[in-house]
Structure formats: structure tokens, C-alpha cells
Design a protein around this motif. Sequence first.
Motif, PDB file in Angstrom:
ATOM      1  N   HIS A  53      12.548 -46.283 -17.741  1.00 15.46           N
ATOM      2  CA  HIS A  53      11.648 -47.429 -17.703  1.00 15.46           C
ATOM      3  C   HIS A  53      10.714 -47.429 -16.502  1.00 15.46           C
ATOM      4  O   HIS A  53      11.127 -47.140 -15.381  1.00 15.46           O
ATOM      5  N   LEU A  54       9.480 -47.797 -16.784  1.00 17.45           N
ATOM      6  CA  LEU A  54       8.515 -48.152 -15.746  1.00 17.45           C
ATOM      7  C   LEU A  54       8.424 -49.668 -15.731  1.00 17.45           C
ATOM      8  O   LEU A  54       8.451 -50.308 -16.792  1.00 17.45           O
ATOM      9  N   VAL A  55       8.325 -50.239 -14.551  1.00 19.27           N
ATOM     10  CA  VAL A  55       8.307 -51.689 -14.388  1.00 19.27           C
ATOM     11  C   VAL A  55       7.008 -52.095 -13.704  1.00 19.27           C
ATOM     12  O   VAL A  55       6.579 -51.463 -12.737  1.00 19.27           O
ATOM     13  N   ALA A  56       6.393 -53.153 -14.240  1.00 22.59           N
ATOM     14  CA  ALA A  56       5.167 -53.686 -13.629  1.00 22.59           C
ATOM     15  C   ALA A  56       5.506 -54.931 -12.822  1.00 22.59           C
ATOM     16  O   ALA A  56       6.265 -55.796 -13.278  1.00 22.59           O
ATOM     17  N   GLU A  57       4.909 -54.992 -11.638  1.00 22.41           N
ATOM     18  CA  GLU A  57       5.011 -56.187 -10.803  1.00 22.41           C
ATOM     19  C   GLU A  57       3.613 -56.755 -10.615  1.00 22.41           C
ATOM     20  O   GLU A  57       2.654 -56.005 -10.400  1.00 22.41           O
ATOM     21  N   GLY A  64       6.758 -56.955 -16.539  1.00 24.34           N
ATOM     22  CA  GLY A  64       6.663 -56.125 -17.731  1.00 24.34           C
ATOM     23  C   GLY A  64       7.371 -54.808 -17.558  1.00 24.34           C
ATOM     24  O   GLY A  64       7.762 -54.429 -16.451  1.00 24.34           O
ATOM     25  N   TYR A  65       7.508 -54.125 -18.686  1.00 19.62           N
ATOM     26  CA  TYR A  65       8.146 -52.809 -18.673  1.00 19.62           C
ATOM     27  C   TYR A  65       7.551 -51.930 -19.756  1.00 19.62           C
ATOM     28  O   TYR A  65       6.960 -52.405 -20.723  1.00 19.62           O
ATOM     29  N   LEU A  66       7.738 -50.642 -19.583  1.00 16.17           N
ATOM     30  CA  LEU A  66       7.410 -49.642 -20.590  1.00 16.17           C
ATOM     31  C   LEU A  66       8.562 -48.641 -20.603  1.00 16.17           C
ATOM     32  O   LEU A  66       8.942 -48.134 -19.548  1.00 16.17           O
ATOM     33  N   ARG A  67       9.114 -48.413 -21.796  1.00 16.74           N
ATOM     34  CA  ARG A  67      10.193 -47.430 -21.954  1.00 16.74           C
ATOM     35  C   ARG A  67       9.554 -46.117 -22.401  1.00 16.74           C
ATOM     36  O   ARG A  67       8.906 -46.056 -23.441  1.00 16.74           O
ATOM     37  N   VAL A  83       6.600 -43.789 -26.240  1.00 12.91           N
ATOM     38  CA  VAL A  83       6.715 -45.147 -25.718  1.00 12.91           C
ATOM     39  C   VAL A  83       7.599 -45.878 -26.715  1.00 12.91           C
ATOM     40  O   VAL A  83       7.202 -46.110 -27.860  1.00 12.91           O
ATOM     41  N   ASN A  84       8.794 -46.227 -26.291  1.00 16.34           N
ATOM     42  CA  ASN A  84       9.759 -46.895 -27.164  1.00 16.34           C
ATOM     43  C   ASN A  84       9.946 -48.350 -26.769  1.00 16.34           C
ATOM     44  O   ASN A  84      11.028 -48.906 -26.904  1.00 16.34           O
ATOM     45  N   GLY A  85       8.899 -48.952 -26.300  1.00 17.66           N
ATOM     46  CA  GLY A  85       8.905 -50.361 -25.947  1.00 17.66           C
ATOM     47  C   GLY A  85       7.947 -50.630 -24.813  1.00 17.66           C
ATOM     48  O   GLY A  85       7.893 -49.868 -23.838  1.00 17.66           O
ATOM     49  N   LEU A 102       0.439 -48.479 -19.233  1.00 10.65           N
ATOM     50  CA  LEU A 102      -0.007 -47.329 -20.024  1.00 10.65           C
ATOM     51  C   LEU A 102      -0.608 -46.235 -19.146  1.00 10.65           C
ATOM     52  O   LEU A 102      -0.387 -45.048 -19.384  1.00 10.65           O
ATOM     53  N   GLU A 103      -1.368 -46.628 -18.121  1.00  9.03           N
ATOM     54  CA  GLU A 103      -1.929 -45.636 -17.197  1.00  9.03           C
ATOM     55  C   GLU A 103      -0.814 -44.932 -16.431  1.00  9.03           C
ATOM     56  O   GLU A 103      -0.850 -43.713 -16.232  1.00  9.03           O
ATOM     57  N   ALA A 104       0.197 -45.683 -16.018  1.00  6.62           N
ATOM     58  CA  ALA A 104       1.325 -45.088 -15.307  1.00  6.62           C
ATOM     59  C   ALA A 104       2.115 -44.155 -16.225  1.00  6.62           C
ATOM     60  O   ALA A 104       2.591 -43.101 -15.794  1.00  6.62           O
ATOM     61  N   ALA A 105       2.245 -44.515 -17.499  1.00  4.92           N
ATOM     62  CA  ALA A 105       2.944 -43.648 -18.453  1.00  4.92           C
ATOM     63  C   ALA A 105       2.193 -42.332 -18.637  1.00  4.92           C
ATOM     64  O   ALA A 105       2.806 -41.261 -18.686  1.00  4.92           O
TER      65      ALA A 105
END
Length: 163
Positions: A53-57, A64-67, A83-85, A102-105
Motif C-alpha cells: 500500500h501507498l498512503v496519501a497524507e 487515502g490509499y492505493l494497493r 492497482v487493486n484498490g 496514481l503518480e506515486a504508483a
Amino acid sequence: MPEPETTVRRAVESDDTVLLEIDRTSWDASSGFPSYQETVRESFFERCGPEAHLVAEYDGQVVGYLRLQDKYTFPEGAGVLAVNGLAVAQSARSRGVASALLEAAAAEGRLRGARKITLHVHSTNAIARRLYERHGYLVEGTHPKEFLIDGTFIDALDMAKML
């Protein structure tokens, strides 16, 4: 006073409670699966750990998060991530949080040597579809009537971005 910035970092175990709350409150029938939302979970990380997971602050708060995971477990599929979430707290929407994730992913994908990132989205989720398109994702396939949600058949879309 300057607008607060969105920062993205890797998830850690202590994010569990806030991510579980974001997950429980961010999805509706146009974007998720009501039956899944009804399940009782004690931990956000019970499906997969923080490393996925990536986490947004935003303004110092987790919003938020991105899996992001390998799509395939076999060597021929190496280099394709999924991207599974992706979820953003209601209070932080329209502030660039999803774009930052999305940019971080994409940056993480490049670091990992990936050639492609894929995702699935409900055809009814127009806001997410426009977001993904703005970030270079293209529809690769449509699965007609893939899901029956609240009495309505929903198409599932496969989208992908080449890195």
C-alpha cells in the motif's frame, strides 16, 4: 496561507485503523461491492500487508490509499502491476489526492522495472474513469454485465497504462 500539500508514502502497521475507516466509508454501489462492505473486518491489512500500500497524507492526516501488487505470480507476467484498490476519504476528495497516489504508483512501478499498470473499474464510476484517463490509462477490455449490484447489471472495465 499556502494550500496544504498531499504527500505519499508507504503504509505502516499503525495506519491500519484510519485505512480501515477510509475503506469502510469510501465505496458505494457505483464503485465497489456492497456485499464486501458489509463484511466485518478487524484489520485493513488482513487481505495484504502494509508493503502493498501507498498512503496519501493531506495536511498531515492520512486521507487515502492505493494497493499496488504484482498482477501475476509467474515469471512470464513479471513487469505487470495491478492497482487493486484506490480510495480517498470523502473529506479529502477533489484535492488531488487520487492523482498523487496514481503518480506515486507510476513512479513505484518504474522503480520496480514494471512495464505496465492495470486496474479494474465499474463502468458506472465515471469520476474514476475520467481520473484514470487523465493519467494515461486506456480501456483494454469490457466485461458486459459482469456484476449484479442493487438489481442492475454493471459492466467491468479493464484499464491499463504503459510505463
